[in-house]
Structures are given as structure tokens and as C-alpha cells.
Design a protein around this motif. Sequence first.
Motif, PDB file in Angstrom:
ATOM      1  N   SER A 156       0.829  -1.204   0.000  1.00 48.85           N
ATOM      2  CA  SER A 156       0.000   0.000   0.000  1.00 48.85           C
ATOM      3  C   SER A 156       0.867   1.260   0.000  1.00 48.85           C
ATOM      4  O   SER A 156       1.839   1.360   0.747  1.00 48.85           O
ATOM      5  CB  SER A 156      -0.895   0.015   1.242  1.00 48.85           C
ATOM      6  OG  SER A 156      -1.568   1.249   1.342  1.00 48.85           O
ATOM      7  N   VAL A 157       0.494   2.204  -0.844  1.00 48.98           N
ATOM      8  CA  VAL A 157       1.175   3.503  -0.888  1.00 48.98           C
ATOM      9  C   VAL A 157       0.404   4.535  -0.069  1.00 48.98           C
ATOM     10  O   VAL A 157       0.799   5.704  -0.008  1.00 48.98           O
ATOM     11  CB  VAL A 157       1.359   4.008  -2.337  1.00 48.98           C
ATOM     12  CG1 VAL A 157       2.235   3.051  -3.135  1.00 48.98           C
ATOM     13  CG2 VAL A 157       0.019   4.239  -3.026  1.00 48.98           C
ATOM     14  N   CYS A 158      -0.685   4.125   0.570  1.00 41.76           N
ATOM     15  CA  CYS A 158      -1.560   5.056   1.282  1.00 41.76           C
ATOM     16  C   CYS A 158      -0.852   5.882   2.361  1.00 41.76           C
ATOM     17  O   CYS A 158      -1.059   7.094   2.425  1.00 41.76           O
ATOM     18  CB  CYS A 158      -2.753   4.314   1.862  1.00 41.76           C
ATOM     19  SG  CYS A 158      -3.841   3.628   0.594  1.00 41.76           S
ATOM     20  N   PRO A 159      -0.021   5.280   3.215  1.00 39.93           N
ATOM     21  CA  PRO A 159       0.640   6.113   4.228  1.00 39.93           C
ATOM     22  C   PRO A 159       1.479   7.234   3.608  1.00 39.93           C
ATOM     23  O   PRO A 159       1.425   8.382   4.061  1.00 39.93           O
ATOM     24  CB  PRO A 159       1.521   5.125   4.998  1.00 39.93           C
ATOM     25  CG  PRO A 159       0.908   3.792   4.754  1.00 39.93           C
ATOM     26  CD  PRO A 159       0.314   3.857   3.379  1.00 39.93           C
ATOM     27  N   GLN A 160       2.223   6.890   2.582  1.00 44.32           N
ATOM     28  CA  GLN A 160       3.085   7.871   1.905  1.00 44.32           C
ATOM     29  C   GLN A 160       2.256   8.994   1.280  1.00 44.32           C
ATOM     30  O   GLN A 160       2.555  10.172   1.455  1.00 44.32           O
ATOM     31  CB  GLN A 160       3.913   7.171   0.833  1.00 44.32           C
ATOM     32  CG  GLN A 160       4.679   8.104  -0.087  1.00 44.32           C
ATOM     33  CD  GLN A 160       5.181   7.374  -1.332  1.00 44.32           C
ATOM     34  OE1 GLN A 160       5.262   6.161  -1.380  1.00 44.32           O
ATOM     35  NE2 GLN A 160       5.528   8.139  -2.347  1.00 44.32           N
ATOM     36  N   VAL A 161       1.205   8.639   0.566  1.00 39.84           N
ATOM     37  CA  VAL A 161       0.380   9.640  -0.109  1.00 39.84           C
ATOM     38  C   VAL A 161      -0.349  10.512   0.907  1.00 39.84           C
ATOM     39  O   VAL A 161      -0.406  11.736   0.757  1.00 39.84           O
ATOM     40  CB  VAL A 161      -0.613   8.979  -1.092  1.00 39.84           C
ATOM     41  CG1 VAL A 161      -1.536  10.010  -1.714  1.00 39.84           C
ATOM     42  CG2 VAL A 161       0.141   8.213  -2.177  1.00 39.84           C
ATOM     43  N   ALA A 162      -0.889   9.911   1.949  1.00 35.33           N
ATOM     44  CA  ALA A 162      -1.584  10.688   2.985  1.00 35.33           C
ATOM     45  C   ALA A 162      -0.643  11.702   3.626  1.00 35.33           C
ATOM     46  O   ALA A 162      -1.029  12.850   3.873  1.00 35.33           O
ATOM     47  CB  ALA A 162      -2.161   9.752   4.045  1.00 35.33           C
ATOM     48  N   GLU A 163       0.584  11.291   3.877  1.00 33.98           N
ATOM     49  CA  GLU A 163       1.566  12.215   4.454  1.00 33.98           C
ATOM     50  C   GLU A 163       1.911  13.321   3.468  1.00 33.98           C
ATOM     51  O   GLU A 163       1.957  14.500   3.842  1.00 33.98           O
ATOM     52  CB  GLU A 163       2.838  11.459   4.858  1.00 33.98           C
ATOM     53  CG  GLU A 163       3.843  12.345   5.567  1.00 33.98           C
ATOM     54  CD  GLU A 163       5.057  11.579   6.033  1.00 33.98           C
ATOM     55  OE1 GLU A 163       6.141  12.198   6.086  1.00 33.98           O
ATOM     56  OE2 GLU A 163       4.940  10.379   6.348  1.00 33.98           O
TER      57      GLU A 163
END
Length: 133
Positions: free
Chosen positions: A47-54
Motif C-alpha cells: 500500500s502507498v496510502c501512508p506515503q500519499v496521505a503524508e
Amino acid sequence: RTVPHAQGMNNHMGSKATEDLRVMTLVMTEIKRRGLFFVDSVTSSRSVCPQVAEDIKIPFARRAVFLDNRNERAAIEKAFAEGARLAREKGFAILIGHDRELTLKILTEQVRKLKQQGYQFLSVKDFIKAENK
């Protein structure tokens, strides 16, 4: 638009989307525009979600335990025990599951039991607010 009182969203399926930087950038840009938060169900270890959310700076959290991969009492109770263990160790844990009859029944039982043991329960929105103070 079809859920006007939504405060946030998460992915239930869609591992292919949560692994795609371009797709999640578009999704999270819209989430930010609407003033929502995002919870990553972690349906993929890539998942790239943590990176994108940050990068986009939106309120974000990720689940620690999925309660009912198996719709069986013993499995769901074991998942709750794992969530309680993680919460003791880390100070918090986000548990998610389906709105199935058995899951909801066990959820009611476990919340009562864990509150008696001193656990506190927050909405995801309140949890994210507390984490970002």
C-alpha cells in the motif's frame, strides 16, 4: 455524495488501487478537498496510502487487526484478543470488520468486556484528532 454525513473513508477491497501512487494521489486529493480522513484497511502490504496521505497532508490511520476474515466466533474472538494485546503494547489499535450479524454480536460483547478491563473506545475521527495533537 451518496453518504452526505460521512466523516472519512477506507478501502475494503481494491489492493490494486492502494498500490498505485497515481490512483491514490487522485483519491486522497479528493478526500482532502472534502475534509475527510482515510483509514487504510491494509489489504496489500504494498500500500502507498501512508506515503500519499503524508504527502497530501490528510488525516490518516491504518488498521491493526481485521476482525472477521473468517465468520466464526472463535476466529473473531481471537482477533479481538490480538487487538487488545496490541492496544496494551502500543497504546492503541484500530480493528475493523464487516457489519455481519455475528461480528456485531461479538463486538457488543467484547466492547463491554474490554471497557470493564479499562480499555477506552474512540471513533476513528476522534482517534485521529488525538494522535495529531
